[in-house]
Design an enzyme around this catalytic site. Structure first.
Site, mmCIF file in Angstrom:
data_model
loop_
_atom_site.group_PDB
_atom_site.id
_atom_site.type_symbol
_atom_site.label_atom_id
_atom_site.label_comp_id
_atom_site.label_asym_id
_atom_site.label_seq_id
_atom_site.Cartn_x
_atom_site.Cartn_y
_atom_site.Cartn_z
ATOM 1 C CE LYS A 1 8.006 -7.747 24.647
ATOM 2 N NZ LYS A 1 7.905 -7.301 25.984
ATOM 3 C CG ASN B 1 -2.264 0.660 0.938
ATOM 4 O OD1 ASN B 1 -2.292 1.742 0.371
ATOM 5 N ND2 ASN B 1 -3.347 0.038 1.352
ATOM 6 C CB ALA C 1 -1.788 -1.422 12.511
ATOM 7 C CG HIS D 1 23.195 5.455 11.495
ATOM 8 N ND1 HIS D 1 23.922 5.912 10.423
ATOM 9 C CD2 HIS D 1 21.912 5.400 11.061
ATOM 10 C CE1 HIS D 1 23.117 6.134 9.399
ATOM 11 N NE2 HIS D 1 21.891 5.818 9.761
ATOM 12 N N GLY E 1 -0.495 -1.511 8.734
ATOM 13 C CA GLY E 1 -0.044 -0.148 8.509
ATOM 14 C C GLY E 1 0.918 0.332 9.580
ATOM 15 N NE ARG F 1 -4.930 -14.903 17.230
ATOM 16 C CZ ARG F 1 -5.361 -15.667 16.235
ATOM 17 N NH1 ARG F 1 -5.219 -16.955 16.276
ATOM 18 N NH2 ARG F 1 -5.961 -15.130 15.190
#
Length: 188
Positions: A180, A86, A160, A116, A142, A183
């Site tokens: 994390k 997208n 998201a 860096h 997103g 499930r």
């Protein structure tokens, strides 16, 4: 006989390198120009837009990317078959980015192999990177950020807004900052 490694070779190997080296500046400029052409191309001709990116990226099949798209080099990006991104995908590809088949990205996804030094004096002149691998049948929601050195296994869903700092095993739903696993997904 001296066997000197170039800044380009250091970059690809994930070693500290100087991004200001002329060969690297030239390669980034070409990528910026190609992304610019893609981003300004007629949105009603997606085949023309993808053809522009095919000069830079490695496509292993069909792909569809919405504008805007940005990358550092492009030649380090390999997209599997049936890839969809997208709007506003950014891939900082100082090292290899490998994306599997049937992968979907929501808007504003950022994939960064670049990093860096912590030391401010070193940071003035060098950077480095670590490759990223995203498996097959993965969906990144997103505003997901995937950081250097991460592998995301097959059939994962990343929620998201997540910031993926560590590897995510296959068949996982993972969310958060840091991301994390919450499930497992049963394989069919």
């Amino acid at each position: 006989m001296t066997n000197t490694i170039t800044e380009f070779e250091k970059m690809l190997a994930g070693l500290p390198y100087k991004a200001s080296e002329p060969e690297l500046v030239k390669a980034r400029s070409l990528a910026k120009l190609t992304c610019h052409q893609f981003n300004l191309a007629d949105p009603t001709t997606p085949h023309v837009r993808i053809k522009i990116l095919a000069e830079l990226l490695k496509f292993k099949g069909k792909a569809y990317l919405e504008p805007m798209f940005y990358c550092d080099y492009g030649f380090n990006i390999e997209l599997g078959d049936n890839f969809y991104a997208n709007h506003n995908l950014t891939i900082l590809d100082v090292c290899k980015v490998t994306i599997g088949n049937n992968v979907m990205f929501g808007p504003n996804v950022m994939i960064s192999t670049a990093t860096h030094p912590i030391d401010p004096i070193e940071r003035r002149s060098t950077e480095s990177g670590s490759p990223i691998t995203i498996g097959n049948d993965v969906w990144l929601g997103g505003n997901v950020s995937v950081l250097p050195g991460v592998s995301i296994g097959d059939r994962c869903v990343i929620g998201a807004g997540s910031v993926v700092t560590k590897n995510i095993p296959a068949n996982s739903v993972a969310v958060g900052n840091p991301c994390k696993v919450i499930r497992s997904i049963e394989a069919k």
